[in-house]
Write an enzyme that holds these catalytic residues in place. Structure first.
Site, PDB file in Angstrom:
ATOM      1  N   ASP A  31       0.967  -0.678  -0.050  1.00 47.05           N
ATOM      2  CA  ASP A  31      -0.039   0.166   0.248  1.00 47.05           C
ATOM      3  C   ASP A  31       1.014   1.274  -0.073  1.00 47.05           C
ATOM      4  O   ASP A  31       2.204   0.933   0.300  1.00 47.05           O
ATOM      5  CB  ASP A  31      -1.149   0.094   1.155  1.00 47.05           C
ATOM      6  CG  ASP A  31      -1.932   1.157   1.727  1.00 47.05           C
ATOM      7  OD1 ASP A  31      -2.412   1.769   0.761  1.00 47.05           O
ATOM      8  OD2 ASP A  31      -1.941   1.996   2.261  1.00 47.05           O
ATOM      9  N   ASP A  43      -0.270   4.852   0.609  1.00 46.00           N
ATOM     10  CA  ASP A  43      -0.589   5.830   1.758  1.00 46.00           C
ATOM     11  C   ASP A  43      -0.634   5.782   3.512  1.00 46.00           C
ATOM     12  O   ASP A  43      -1.005   4.082   3.318  1.00 46.00           O
ATOM     13  CB  ASP A  43      -2.010   6.734   1.562  1.00 46.00           C
ATOM     14  CG  ASP A  43      -2.029   7.768   0.406  1.00 46.00           C
ATOM     15  OD1 ASP A  43      -1.212   8.944   0.759  1.00 46.00           O
ATOM     16  OD2 ASP A  43      -2.800   6.835  -0.117  1.00 46.00           O
TER      17      ASP A  43
END
Length: 266
Positions: free
Chosen positions: A12, A14
């Site tokens: 991922d 953020d």
């Protein structure tokens, strides 16, 4: 090291490798070390506002050079899914990442106030106006299929702030229309499958900061996960969560270690 146990690392973005416009401490050095070790790396993100080219440029500016081909967004996964179903016309409430992905996949994006469309596609929209929200709701009322790139209520900003995510916009449309969307992004499977296909592996490790999307979605597919505490969720939230990661660590530097904490029970 932990990373060597897997043939694909699905990150991922953020809260995992950066927060806002700042890299998470240790992320550039870790990504560099993993590349030197020959790891297969793909970044998958529910954030639909940026194109893979823009994400690539952002990573490069933070000392993590990565080609656009290593970036899979919820927008590109949504576009591929809708194109495979035959495409059609779409009204988009979202940024360049959504519009560009749909256009590249052959869908016709209509702006302004169209009378009807086949699809209303919603992602994070930095230029949201009430007029566009109203148009999206009217089109859903008139029968357009409602599709969300993701339903994250928030995403991590700078200074440990949480900013409204695409899920906040999705909720507004659902509240006004009573219609629930089809969601493509995490924790749903299409984005995970697209990322693993891009990486080319068969035994992935998913690295994320959200229990209800990154961890829950990967676990539902039977994949191992590493929860990092550099983003949204905390140790306290992990203790109360029904979603259990395989491992938990402060940040991505744990990938270079052998003695990462394994989560063994609820």
């Amino acid at each position: 090291m932990l990373a060597a146990r897997y043939d694909a690392l699905l990150f991922d973005l953020d809260g995992v490798v950066y927060r806002g416009d700042e890299p998470v401490p240790g992320a550039p050095e870790t990504i560099g070390a993993l590349r030197r070790a020959g790891a297969r790396i793909v970044f998958l993100t529910n954030n639909s506002s940026r194109t893979p080219q823009q994400v690539s440029a952002k990573l490069g500016a933070m000392g993590m050079p990565s080609p656009p081909e290593e970036v899979v967004t919820s927008a590109t996964a949504t576009a591929d899914l809708l194109a495979a179903r035959g495409g059609g016309t779409a009204f988009v409430m979202g940024g360049d990442g959504v519009v560009g992905a749909l256009t590249d996949a052959g869908l016709q994006v209509l702006d302004g106030e169209p009378e009807s469309v086949d699809l209303v596609v919603v992602g994070i929209d930095d230029d949201l106006t009430y007029a566009r929200l109203r148009t999206a709701c009217l089109l859903v009322h008139r029968g357009a299929r409602f599709v969300a790139t993701n339903a994250d209520p928030t995403f991590p900003g700078p200074r440990s702030e949480l900013w409204p995510g695409a899920g906040a916009l999705v909720a507004a449309i659902t509240t006004a229309t009573g219609v629930e969307p089809e969601v493509v992004g995490k924790p749903h499977a299409p984005l995970f499958h697209a990322a693993l296909h891009r990486a080319g592996g068969t035994n992935p490790l998913v690295i994320g900061d959200r229990l209800d999307t990154d961890i829950a979605g990967a676990a539902a597919l039977g994949w191992d996960t590493l929860l990092v505490l550099s983003g949204v969720d905390t140790e306290e939230e992990l203790a109360d969560s029904p979603y259990r990661p395989t491992y938990v660590a402060a940040d991505v530097r744990a990938l270079l270690l052998d003695d990462v904490v394994r989560v063994t029970g609820p």
